[in-house]
Write an enzyme that holds these catalytic residues in place. Structure first.
Site, PDB file in Angstrom:
ATOM      1  N   ASN A 206       0.848  -1.208   0.000  1.00 60.68           N
ATOM      2  CA  ASN A 206       0.000   0.000   0.000  1.00 60.68           C
ATOM      3  C   ASN A 206       0.876   1.248   0.000  1.00 60.68           C
ATOM      4  O   ASN A 206       2.104   1.142   0.040  1.00 60.68           O
ATOM      5  CB  ASN A 206      -0.975  -0.024   1.181  1.00 60.68           C
ATOM      6  CG  ASN A 206      -0.246  -0.052   2.510  1.00 60.68           C
ATOM      7  OD1 ASN A 206       0.464   0.890   2.846  1.00 60.68           O
ATOM      8  ND2 ASN A 206      -0.390  -1.141   3.255  1.00 60.68           N
ATOM      9  N   ASP A 303      -4.770  -8.943  13.254  1.00 61.92           N
ATOM     10  CA  ASP A 303      -4.904  -7.512  13.565  1.00 61.92           C
ATOM     11  C   ASP A 303      -3.948  -7.209  14.729  1.00 61.92           C
ATOM     12  O   ASP A 303      -4.197  -7.599  15.879  1.00 61.92           O
ATOM     13  CB  ASP A 303      -6.347  -7.177  13.940  1.00 61.92           C
ATOM     14  CG  ASP A 303      -6.541  -5.674  14.036  1.00 61.92           C
ATOM     15  OD1 ASP A 303      -5.704  -5.004  14.671  1.00 61.92           O
ATOM     16  OD2 ASP A 303      -7.522  -5.164  13.459  1.00 61.92           O
TER      17      ASP A 303
END
Ligand code: CTP
Length: 397
Positions: A206, A303
């Site tokens: 990203n 996460d």
């Protein structure tokens, strides 16, 4: 926690004062490791340095013994502060030019800690424009100069260039070792993107630059915290005074975070890839003859923020996450705060390319009880403001 100093002793008659400095540091319960340059060893012996410091003395860059035992990289990593005393004109010139032809200069270039420099030399050498130029270079590079005193020099001339007294050097060391509102706290920061492998040459990534996370790590360190920065692939240099662990994937980031626990403060600024390829191939994917594109099956990554915030054993006192949102920024941030069980969220509007790779950002600090809007400002200023909030929060407890 016992503090530790890496003391570099270079060639000057003032080296005899370093022996006293080592003794005084021991009295303050500060551990000392020493590098003695060839010049330094003309004035004091390795044996006296080793006896006083209770540690081996490091002298050679290309020595199997020295490199196998500590190595020029680890020497500064394992110290809280690097002190060069006495610093000869020659060593200062090497520092200014990034030369690395001996253990002292290579260690200084590789150092990731604050460097205090106590020059010692003849007055003419001290006043020479070349020396003053070199000093201003190393100051610009972040070194702190402990100014020499004036008086009768060992060479018989009178003037400035005499190494600062041991008391003055000790005071400078104490100032840099014990200052900062976050002194004694341990912080963990994640930063940058993660890359998830498709095959050995391709990945899913990203646009995160790591600028915000790196600025937060630097600000925490500036205020005295002992910071471990877990960084994904970025183009940024490692911030000074921070221990940096470089990782690539989310799984590696999680493992590095686990290894850095327990800590007092965790700031998860990384843009962790939410998904990874379920089965990355060991060989490069080739184009099919019939033109059919491969199908990638994605599975969810761990996460990391939620894992740290809900850690069964080592939950930090303060866990801060970021929320990159393109719409309903504050509602989504508040929901994320609850869902992940963190204490604060720095909410970030990333619509229309905002925030990613930009140098300025405007954010809202969301806690369970309040929301603070911070105006558009540099990522460094946001980092400083966040750290100020952390300091206030800790002192209110
Ligand atoms: N985060 C994390 N590990 C992940 C995903 C996110 O630690 N696998 C952290 C980020 O570092 C950030 C916070 O969670 O502090 C929120 O990241 P964000 O991308 O905004 O949220 P997501 O959890 O990915 O949710 P969504 O993309 O659905 O908004």
């Amino acid at each position: 926690m016992r503090h530790s100093i890496l003391l570099i002793i270079s060639g000057s008659i003032a080296a005899y004062k370093s022996l006293d400095l080592i003794r005084r540091l021991q009295e303050h319960d500060i551990a000392v490791r020493c590098i003695l340059t060839k010049g330094g060893a003309q004035f004091i012996t390795p044996l006296s340095v080793a006896s006083l410091s209770n540690n081996p003395v490091y002298e050679e860059l290309f020595s199997l013994k020295d490199e196998a035992e500590m190595g020029h990289i680890r020497l500064s990593r394992e110290a809280d502060l690097v002190v060069v005393a006495p610093a000869s004109a020659d060593l200062i010139a090497k520092m200014a030019n990034g030369q690395t032809d001996d253990l002292a200069s290579a260690t200084l270039l590789a150092a990731n800690k604050k460097i205090l420099v106590a020059p010692a030399m003849n007055t003419q050498m001290w006043q020479h424009p070349a020396t003053q130029r070199n000093l201003s270079h190393i100051r610009e590079d972040g070194a702190i100069i402990i100014e020499p005193g004036a008086g009768l020099l060992a060479c018989g001339e009178t003037g400035s260039g005499r190494m600062a007294e041991v008391e003055t050097i000790l005071a400078a060391i104490s100032k840099h070792l014990y200052t900062g509102a976050l002194h004694g706290t341990k912080a963990l920061v994640t930063s940058g993107p993660t890359y998830e492998a498709i095959d050995p040459v391709r990945f899913i990534g990203n646009h995160s630059s790591g600028k915000q996370g790196h600025a937060i790590a630097a600000a925490l360190a500036r205020h005295g915290a002992n910071v471990t920065l877990i960084s994904g692939p970025t183009a940024l240099p490692d911030p000074k005074g921070v221990t940096v662990k470089h990782i690539t994937s989310a799984e590696e980031m999680l493992a590095a975070c686990e290894a850095a626990l327990p800590c007092d403060i965790a700031v998860c600024a990384a843009a962790v890839a939410d998904w990874k390829v379920s089965e990355p191939t060991a060989r490069k994917l080739k184009k099919a003859k019939d033109g059919e594109a491969p199908e990638l099956r994605l599975i969810e990554n761990p996460d990391i923020l939620a894992h740290i915030a809900q850690h069964p054993k080592d939950r930090p006192n303060l866990v801060i996450g970021f929320a990159a949102e393109t719409e309903n920024v504050l509602e989504n941030a508040a929901a994320k705060l609850k869902r992940k069980a963190c204490d604060w969220i720095v909410a970030n509007d990333v619509s229309e390319g905002k925030a990613f790779n930009a140098t300025e950002n405007s954010v809202t600090l969301v806690t369970a009880k309040s929301q603070q809007n911070w105006p558009l400002q540099s990522k460094e200023a946001i980092a400083e403001q966040l750290v100020q909030n952390i300091i206030t929060h800790r002192s209110a407890k």
